[in-house]
Motif scaffolding. Structure first.
Motif, PDB file in Angstrom:
ATOM      1  N   GLY A 173       0.832  -1.199   0.000  1.00 38.64           N
ATOM      2  CA  GLY A 173       0.000   0.000   0.000  1.00 38.64           C
ATOM      3  C   GLY A 173       0.864   1.245   0.000  1.00 38.64           C
ATOM      4  N   HIS A 174       0.251   2.353  -0.299  1.00 41.00           N
ATOM      5  CA  HIS A 174       0.933   3.639  -0.232  1.00 41.00           C
ATOM      6  C   HIS A 174      -0.053   4.687   0.252  1.00 41.00           C
ATOM      7  CE1 HIS A 174      -0.817   3.613  -4.314  1.00 41.00           C
ATOM      8  NE2 HIS A 174      -0.957   4.913  -4.129  1.00 41.00           N
ATOM      9  N   TYR A 214       3.597  -4.089   3.370  1.00 42.22           N
ATOM     10  CA  TYR A 214       4.307  -2.828   3.521  1.00 42.22           C
ATOM     11  C   TYR A 214       3.407  -1.698   3.055  1.00 42.22           C
ATOM     12  CZ  TYR A 214       8.458   0.183   3.531  1.00 42.22           C
ATOM     13  OH  TYR A 214       9.375   1.152   3.816  1.00 42.22           O
ATOM     14  N   ILE A 215       3.397  -0.596   3.805  1.00 41.80           N
ATOM     15  CA  ILE A 215       2.690   0.614   3.381  1.00 41.80           C
ATOM     16  C   ILE A 215       3.735   1.726   3.309  1.00 41.80           C
ATOM     17  CG2 ILE A 215       0.942   2.330   3.934  1.00 41.80           C
ATOM     18  CD1 ILE A 215      -0.675   0.135   5.291  1.00 41.80           C
ATOM     19  N   MET A 216       3.918   2.278   2.121  1.00 40.15           N
ATOM     20  CA  MET A 216       4.946   3.293   1.891  1.00 40.15           C
ATOM     21  C   MET A 216       4.352   4.692   1.906  1.00 40.15           C
ATOM     22  SD  MET A 216       6.727   1.155  -1.158  1.00 40.15           S
ATOM     23  CE  MET A 216       5.260   0.186  -1.486  1.00 40.15           C
ATOM     24  N   ASP A 217       5.131   5.629   2.385  1.00 43.65           N
ATOM     25  CA  ASP A 217       4.706   7.017   2.454  1.00 43.65           C
ATOM     26  C   ASP A 217       5.202   7.757   1.210  1.00 43.65           C
ATOM     27  OD1 ASP A 217       3.957   9.569   3.094  1.00 43.65           O
ATOM     28  OD2 ASP A 217       5.315   9.764   4.812  1.00 43.65           O
ATOM     29  N   MET A 218       4.280   8.214   0.386  1.00 41.27           N
ATOM     30  CA  MET A 218       4.650   8.901  -0.850  1.00 41.27           C
ATOM     31  C   MET A 218       5.183  10.305  -0.588  1.00 41.27           C
ATOM     32  SD  MET A 218       1.633   7.684  -3.417  1.00 41.27           S
ATOM     33  CE  MET A 218       2.399   8.394  -4.859  1.00 41.27           C
ATOM     34  N   SER A 219       4.876  10.888   0.570  1.00 37.69           N
ATOM     35  CA  SER A 219       5.346  12.245   0.852  1.00 37.69           C
ATOM     36  C   SER A 219       6.772  12.268   1.391  1.00 37.69           C
ATOM     37  CB  SER A 219       4.409  12.930   1.854  1.00 37.69           C
ATOM     38  OG  SER A 219       4.468  12.286   3.110  1.00 37.69           O
ATOM     39  N   GLY A 255       9.463  11.365  -0.128  1.00 39.12           N
ATOM     40  CA  GLY A 255      10.455  11.571  -1.173  1.00 39.12           C
ATOM     41  C   GLY A 255      10.974  10.289  -1.791  1.00 39.12           C
ATOM     42  N   ILE A 256      10.247   9.193  -1.644  1.00 42.89           N
ATOM     43  CA  ILE A 256      10.633   7.937  -2.283  1.00 42.89           C
ATOM     44  C   ILE A 256      10.595   8.179  -3.786  1.00 42.89           C
ATOM     45  CG2 ILE A 256       9.969   5.533  -2.675  1.00 42.89           C
ATOM     46  CD1 ILE A 256       8.865   5.518   0.176  1.00 42.89           C
ATOM     47  N   PRO A 257      11.652   7.789  -4.496  1.00 38.33           N
ATOM     48  CA  PRO A 257      11.718   8.138  -5.922  1.00 38.33           C
ATOM     49  C   PRO A 257      10.614   7.530  -6.784  1.00 38.33           C
ATOM     50  CG  PRO A 257      13.669   6.908  -5.227  1.00 38.33           C
ATOM     51  CD  PRO A 257      12.817   7.099  -4.033  1.00 38.33           C
ATOM     52  N   TYR A 258      10.149   6.321  -6.445  1.00 36.23           N
ATOM     53  CA  TYR A 258       9.117   5.716  -7.288  1.00 36.23           C
ATOM     54  C   TYR A 258       8.306   4.716  -6.481  1.00 36.23           C
ATOM     55  CZ  TYR A 258       6.800   2.878 -10.793  1.00 36.23           C
ATOM     56  OH  TYR A 258       5.851   2.206 -11.519  1.00 36.23           O
ATOM     57  N   ILE A 259       7.002   4.830  -6.586  1.00 38.01           N
ATOM     58  CA  ILE A 259       6.079   3.846  -6.032  1.00 38.01           C
ATOM     59  C   ILE A 259       5.079   3.540  -7.132  1.00 38.01           C
ATOM     60  CG2 ILE A 259       4.272   3.389  -4.335  1.00 38.01           C
ATOM     61  CD1 ILE A 259       5.708   5.283  -2.427  1.00 38.01           C
ATOM     62  N   SER A 260       4.945   2.283  -7.470  1.00 33.71           N
ATOM     63  CA  SER A 260       4.004   1.891  -8.506  1.00 33.71           C
ATOM     64  C   SER A 260       2.597   1.967  -7.936  1.00 33.71           C
ATOM     65  CB  SER A 260       4.287   0.462  -8.983  1.00 33.71           C
ATOM     66  OG  SER A 260       3.254   0.043  -9.851  1.00 33.71           O
TER      67      SER A 260
END
Length: 168
Positions: free
Chosen positions: A25-26, A138-143, A145-150
């Motif tokens: 997730g993101h 895993y849940i990634m935070d898009m804010s 500054g992760i370079p790429y999240i599909s």
């Protein structure tokens, strides 16, 4: 040899199946935090504190300026010992203003950090609950500054986290 090939194929199929079941997730935590009433309250309190510090500093600067102007006007007529004492007073006053500015900045940063810590802890707790309930790996935070999240291979859980926090 046939058994080894069959085992390898089964392992690959099992690995592919396990990967297909993994959920990612993101979300945008900044969006979530800015939607929270606690954030608006904290921002208002920090802004009020900053204005108070600025007003106090302005009073100190105005007093310093008045004393400096008065000293400039009467400097030529003052005895040397009084002139030196007034110069020292002005220098001490200037240093006090500088120290007050630094102390105020530190106090603002500390107050902001304390208020944001409680808000962030609440958001992290909601993310964990959504992650556990949804079976996310895993849940990634898009804010962050992760370079790429599909966004096609992961699910946007921002709305779920907002709902968990009671936000719109």
């Amino acid at each position: 040899m046939k058994k080894l090939i069959v085992c390898a194929i089964c392992a690959i199929c099992g690995f592919a199946t396990a990967n297909a079941q993994a959920k990612f997730g993101h979300l945008n935590t900044q969006e979530v935090i800015q939607a929270m009433p606690e954030y608006a309250t904290a921002k208002t309190e920090i802004d009020a504190l900053q204005k108070q510090y600025e007003a106090d500093l302005k009073l100190m600067q105005d007093e310093f300026q008045k004393k400096g102007e008065a000293f400039e006007k009467e400097q030529a007529t003052l005895p040397e010992n009084i002139k030196q004492r007034r110069q020292q007073e002005l220098q001490d006053m200037y240093q006090k203003i500088q120290q007050s500015y630094q102390d105020n900045q530190h106090a603002l940063q500390q107050a902001s950090a304390e208020k944001m810590q409680a808000i962030t802890a609440k958001v992290v707790s909601a993310i964990k609950e959504v992650g556990q309930a949804g079976g996310y790996v895993y849940i990634m935070d898009m804010s962050s500054g992760i370079p790429y999240i599909s966004t096609t291979l992961s699910t946007d859980v921002t709305a779920q986290v907002k709902a968990k926090l009671g936000l719109k």
